[in-house]
Design a protein around this motif. Sequence first.
Motif: not given
Lengths: 176, 176
Positions: B12, B41, B47
Amino acid sequence: MKKKSFPLAKVYGLLEPGPVVLLSTARRGKNNVMTLSWHTMLEFEPPLVGCVVCGYSHAALKATKECVINIPDASLADQVVACGNHSGRDIDKFAAFGLTLLPAAQVQAPLIAECFANLECRVLDTRLVNRYSFFVLEVVQAWADDDIAEQQTIHHRGYGRFMFAGETRQLDSKMR
Amino acid sequence: MKKKSFPLAKVYGLLEPGPVVLLSTARRGKNNVMTLSWHTMLEFEPPLVGCVVCGYSHAALKATKECVINIPDASLADQVVACGNHSGRDIDKFAAFGLTLLPAAQVQAPLIAECFANLECRVLDTRLVNRYSFFVLEVVQAWADDDIAEQQTIHHRGYGRFMFAGETRQLDSKMR
């Protein structure tokens, strides 16, 4: 600095480079502000913005369907961090961190006077809210200071590391 | 530069500051790459990244459900602009602009060797694709060069104006 109306067609250029923003909400007469970096443009005109809104602001945005995205410059870095370190559940962040409220034109949420640009937004699409806290917003009115081209934005790299905008160059790009 | 596996939990921090990225796809043996800045994000771990993918790459991503997000540094600005100025319908952008392909570990789409970080992604959610061309991606494998902390990212301000990352400072933030 007096706020001037800013063309909606140019809003994307403010958010594309990924600045940290302060998102303000108002619910039942209580204003709040949060720090966030998880946002993206979704459409040029009308300008649509997607962003992940968690914590205390999540409920306010879900209930009122209105907010303001305020873009701070480097001089506000300490306030930006302070807003990120505290929850609106516990304190009035505007008073605690010396941020000045201005009334918006089309939404109940306030503008933050010290920020060089302010985007009044309405929630347009909530399909990804339950799973990702991702709200699709339409910018319905934008405001900006006169000296907007000279502003140094703040960019979050995580765990206390912030990048401050460097030099801007003109390249031979045909992209809008 | 040899690519090293990069922790998914730290991905991120690469995308939050809003760098211009090169998104590569592969479909029916044909590789393509596009320039984009409309990404955010959505989750730390695993992620998750949301991004708007249009043009020739849109069909490839929709069909294959795989791509690589490559992050270029300032030395690649001319190639980044060139990739944005041309469509993969007309030319092989890798050959035309001197970008080197590397095989990915988990997806068919290629890594771009010259980029300092490479995120192999699979499409996770397509609910907002029809309306906004917004794909939710899961990063399944990340790669990065050794000197990742010194990289100067590129940030798009629109109409040929690009901001190059400036100084990074450590502030007293409790935010992840």
